[in-house]
Scaffold this active site. Sequence first.
Site, PDB file in Angstrom:
ATOM      1  N   GLY A  79       0.522  -1.224  -0.315  1.00 25.38           N
ATOM      2  CA  GLY A  79       0.025  -0.310   0.000  1.00 25.38           C
ATOM      3  C   GLY A  79       0.972   1.166   0.105  1.00 25.38           C
ATOM      4  N   SER A  80       2.123   1.103  -0.430  1.00 28.15           N
ATOM      5  CA  SER A  80       2.782   2.518  -0.363  1.00 28.15           C
ATOM      6  C   SER A  80       2.410   3.312  -1.288  1.00 28.15           C
ATOM      7  CB  SER A  80       4.123   2.478  -0.125  1.00 28.15           C
ATOM      8  OG  SER A  80       4.796   1.296  -1.924  1.00 28.15           O
ATOM      9  N   ASN A  81       1.848   2.749  -2.219  1.00 29.59           N
ATOM     10  CA  ASN A  81       1.030   4.105  -3.651  1.00 29.59           C
ATOM     11  C   ASN A  81       0.114   4.489  -3.240  1.00 29.59           C
ATOM     12  OD1 ASN A  81       2.762   3.913  -6.190  1.00 29.59           O
ATOM     13  ND2 ASN A  81       2.896   1.787  -6.155  1.00 29.59           N
TER      14      ASN A  81
ATOM     15  N   HIS B 105       2.420   0.630 -13.269  1.00 29.68           N
ATOM     16  CA  HIS B 105       3.401  -0.622 -13.760  1.00 29.68           C
ATOM     17  C   HIS B 105       4.649  -0.115 -13.761  1.00 29.68           C
ATOM     18  CE1 HIS B 105       4.257  -4.614 -15.203  1.00 29.68           C
ATOM     19  NE2 HIS B 105       5.345  -4.056 -16.105  1.00 29.68           N
TER      20      HIS B 105
ATOM     21  N   ASP C 293      -0.994  -4.844 -19.330  1.00 28.09           N
ATOM     22  CA  ASP C 293      -0.101  -4.073 -19.485  1.00 28.09           C
ATOM     23  C   ASP C 293      -0.765  -3.334 -20.742  1.00 28.09           C
ATOM     24  OD1 ASP C 293       0.188  -4.615 -16.911  1.00 28.09           O
ATOM     25  OD2 ASP C 293       1.884  -5.465 -17.473  1.00 28.09           O
TER      26      ASP C 293
ATOM     27  N   ILE D   8      -8.891  -7.728 -13.884  1.00 26.92           N
ATOM     28  CA  ILE D   8     -10.026  -7.477 -14.200  1.00 26.92           C
ATOM     29  C   ILE D   8     -10.758  -7.613 -14.912  1.00 26.92           C
ATOM     30  CG2 ILE D   8     -10.770  -4.948 -13.686  1.00 26.92           C
ATOM     31  CD1 ILE D   8      -9.529  -4.865 -11.768  1.00 26.92           C
TER      32      ILE D   8
HETATM   33  C1  GAR Z   1       4.210  -1.584  -7.163  1.00 26.41           C
HETATM   34  O1  GAR Z   1       5.534  -1.695  -7.646  1.00 26.41           O
HETATM   35  C2  GAR Z   1       3.439  -1.981  -8.078  1.00 26.41           C
HETATM   36  O2  GAR Z   1       4.243  -1.086  -9.765  1.00 26.41           O
HETATM   37  C3  GAR Z   1       3.311  -3.860  -8.807  1.00 26.41           C
HETATM   38  O3  GAR Z   1       2.989  -3.340  -7.330  1.00 26.41           O
HETATM   39  C4  GAR Z   1       3.723  -2.727  -6.171  1.00 26.41           C
HETATM   40  C5  GAR Z   1       2.513  -2.508  -4.991  1.00 26.41           C
HETATM   41  O4  GAR Z   1       3.506  -2.066  -4.423  1.00 26.41           O
HETATM   42  N1  GAR Z   1       2.376  -3.104  -9.490  1.00 26.41           N
HETATM   43  C6  GAR Z   1       2.456  -3.535 -10.660  1.00 26.41           C
HETATM   44  O5  GAR Z   1       3.155  -4.744 -10.732  1.00 26.41           O
HETATM   45  C7  GAR Z   1       1.211  -4.435 -11.375  1.00 26.41           C
HETATM   46  N2  GAR Z   1       2.070  -5.044 -12.237  1.00 26.41           N
HETATM   47  P1  GAR Z   1       2.945  -1.310  -3.254  1.00 26.41           P
HETATM   48  O6  GAR Z   1       1.631  -2.060  -2.614  1.00 26.41           O
HETATM   49  O7  GAR Z   1       3.787  -0.974  -1.975  1.00 26.41           O
HETATM   50  O8  GAR Z   1       1.957   0.410  -3.742  1.00 26.41           O
END
Ligand code: GAR
Length: 192
Positions: free
Chosen positions: A12-14, A106, A147, A90
């Site tokens: 969940g950092s994003n 991505h 993607d 999805i």
């Molecule tokens: C992120 O690096 C995001 O880009 C990736 O998962 C991670 C989630 O981190 N997403 C994918 O690979 C989708 N194809 P987070 O939970 O800390 O946000």
Amino acid sequence: MFNIAVFVSGKGSNLKALFEKIDKEKIKIVAVVSNKKNCGAVEFANQNSIPVFFIAEVSNDEFIDYKTLAKKFFDLNINLIVLAGFLKKIPDEFIDLFNKKIINIHPALLPKFGGKGMYGMNVHKAVFESGEKVSGATVHFVDKIYDNGEIIEQEKVDISDCNSPDEIAHKVLEVEHILLPKVVNNFFKSLQ
Ligand code: GAR
């Protein structure tokens, strides 16, 4: 208010970066959607009083299905859906309902290092093994192919000094945390 829903599966950092950096006077995260009951992203949503919906292809006692979620989104007036580390595909019918309203981040420079199975650390391992000197993050519209949707914005990062996939992941994540809120803020502005 411009209402967004954020889909998550992991740390969940994003989600946190979005929550901190979106223009709060105009944009609100009104829902978090997770396919995992327990993960950092769900914890963050709970701590910040953001309603969480648990999603599965087939509903059960704890998870709702995409048809039910779509109804909730229409009631909530969702303007944009942001996939922020959501690692499930999805369903096509849901994408049809929210055409050009779903974006994904991505952790690589698409069209390289995308497609089925290319998520999270798998991406960084592939980038590391390929010997690339530059990686980055891509925000794109979601269509029915992994993607593949139209690229909205990319940010590059120099990885020539990285000695492991973990080091690449760390550098790319820093870029993601800037890029994703920026794209969401700009998306809102472009509609004004
Ligand atoms: C992120 O690096 C995001 O880009 C990736 O998962 C991670 C989630 O981190 N997403 C994918 O690979 C989708 N194809 P987070 O939970 O800390 O946000």
